[in-house]
Design an enzyme around this catalytic site. Structure first.
Site, PDB file in Angstrom:
ATOM      1  N   SER A 203      -3.021  -7.429   2.736  1.00 55.91           N
ATOM      2  CA  SER A 203      -3.385  -7.487   4.013  1.00 55.91           C
ATOM      3  C   SER A 203      -3.614  -9.026   4.885  1.00 55.91           C
ATOM      4  O   SER A 203      -3.265  -9.270   6.055  1.00 55.91           O
ATOM      5  CB  SER A 203      -4.273  -6.275   4.712  1.00 55.91           C
ATOM      6  OG  SER A 203      -4.015  -5.337   4.242  1.00 55.91           O
TER       7      SER A 203
ATOM      8  N   LYS B  23     -16.712  -7.108   5.624  1.00 53.35           N
ATOM      9  CA  LYS B  23     -15.738  -7.605   6.281  1.00 53.35           C
ATOM     10  C   LYS B  23     -15.948  -7.307   7.983  1.00 53.35           C
ATOM     11  O   LYS B  23     -15.503  -6.419   8.343  1.00 53.35           O
ATOM     12  CB  LYS B  23     -14.542  -6.913   6.064  1.00 53.35           C
ATOM     13  CG  LYS B  23     -13.818  -7.433   4.560  1.00 53.35           C
ATOM     14  CD  LYS B  23     -12.564  -6.670   4.244  1.00 53.35           C
ATOM     15  CE  LYS B  23     -11.780  -7.320   2.860  1.00 53.35           C
ATOM     16  NZ  LYS B  23     -10.731  -6.382   2.721  1.00 53.35           N
TER      17      LYS B  23
ATOM     18  N   ARG C 284      -1.695  -6.181  -8.699  1.00 58.08           N
ATOM     19  CA  ARG C 284      -0.612  -7.081  -8.314  1.00 58.08           C
ATOM     20  C   ARG C 284      -0.388  -8.150  -9.497  1.00 58.08           C
ATOM     21  O   ARG C 284       0.391  -8.122 -10.171  1.00 58.08           O
ATOM     22  CB  ARG C 284      -0.729  -7.596  -6.821  1.00 58.08           C
ATOM     23  CG  ARG C 284      -0.803  -6.722  -5.829  1.00 58.08           C
ATOM     24  CD  ARG C 284      -1.146  -7.068  -4.447  1.00 58.08           C
ATOM     25  NE  ARG C 284      -2.815  -7.046  -4.440  1.00 58.08           N
ATOM     26  CZ  ARG C 284      -3.590  -7.347  -3.542  1.00 58.08           C
ATOM     27  NH1 ARG C 284      -3.095  -7.396  -2.372  1.00 58.08           N
ATOM     28  NH2 ARG C 284      -4.885  -7.205  -3.712  1.00 58.08           N
TER      29      ARG C 284
ATOM     30  N   HIS D 133       0.893  -1.230   0.036  1.00 54.34           N
ATOM     31  CA  HIS D 133      -0.022   0.015  -0.036  1.00 54.34           C
ATOM     32  C   HIS D 133       0.823   1.230   0.022  1.00 54.34           C
ATOM     33  O   HIS D 133       0.443   2.106  -0.670  1.00 54.34           O
ATOM     34  CB  HIS D 133      -0.769  -0.009   1.211  1.00 54.34           C
ATOM     35  CG  HIS D 133      -1.764  -1.085   1.269  1.00 54.34           C
ATOM     36  ND1 HIS D 133      -2.143  -1.599   2.430  1.00 54.34           N
ATOM     37  CD2 HIS D 133      -2.865  -1.523   0.522  1.00 54.34           C
ATOM     38  CE1 HIS D 133      -3.116  -2.424   2.278  1.00 54.34           C
ATOM     39  NE2 HIS D 133      -3.702  -2.196   1.259  1.00 54.34           N
TER      40      HIS D 133
END
Ligand code: ADP
Length: 173
Positions: free
Chosen positions: A131, A43, A93, A19
């Site tokens: 994360s 979440k 990514r 990040h």
């Protein structure tokens, strides 16, 4: 000259070096970058509260003058308009990120054509970092050096240990 204000949304639970790599790249490209922590209703079991995530992000970005940290709820495009932002920054990514990100970017554009999504790639060493993987390694007692800043590593270890005690009544070895 255009004034480009970008929003970098995410859950940042916790902020990782991936990040931060993106935030540094974004701060060079945009006039202003707002790192925006989304309240994600799916979440439910986050490691850190919104306020804790915000404090960690602020501490890690304090030297960047054009970067601010905020929280938001609801539609990202509505938040963009409210902040007068004209861009959304997202990280790509691996190829696996692409399909979901494409869908989100196209849907956001359909809802709000004034906002463009900009994708950036992190340095290679962060291209497998998330994360979620940080939380999992921490729960299993693995090394976090190079994945998150030292201060974040300490906070993660402390929180994982607290959770372990409240779940089992025992201390982590
Ligand atoms: P994570 O996927 O780590 O849980 P977030 O939901 O907070 O992270 O993601 C926010 C944004 O940051 C997304 O665009 C995501 O693709 C990007 N991102 C997360 N980790 C990295 C990384 N290691 N390198 C580049 N971008 C990343």
């Amino acid at each position: 000259m255009k004034n480009i204000v970008a929003i970098y949304p995410g859950s940042f639970d916790p902020v990782t070096n991936g990040h931060l790599d993106l935030i540094h790249r974004g701060s060079k490209l945009f006039d202003k970058l707002i790192v925006a922590i989304a309240r994600n209703l799916d979440k439910t079991a986050t490691l850190f509260s919104m306020e804790e995530r915000k404090q960690m992000l602020q501490a890690m970005t304090s030297e960047l003058d054009n970067v601010t940290v905020d929280t938001f709820e609801g539609l990202l495009v509505s938040y963009c308009i409210q902040q007068n932002a004209n861009a959304v920054l997202r990280g790509i990514r691996a190829i696996s990120d692409y399909e979901f990100e494409l869908q989100m970017a196209l849907m956001n554009r359909k809802m709000e054509p004034r906002v463009e999504t900009v994708f950036m790639m992190p340095a290679e060493q962060y291209s497998y970092l998330s994360s979620r993987i940080v939380r999992e390694i921490a729960k299993l007692g693995g090394p976090l050096n190079g994945l998150v800043p030292k201060m974040v590593e300490e906070r993660v270890r402390e929180r994982v240990a607290q959770r372990y005690i409240s779940a089992t009544g025992k201390h982590l070895l």
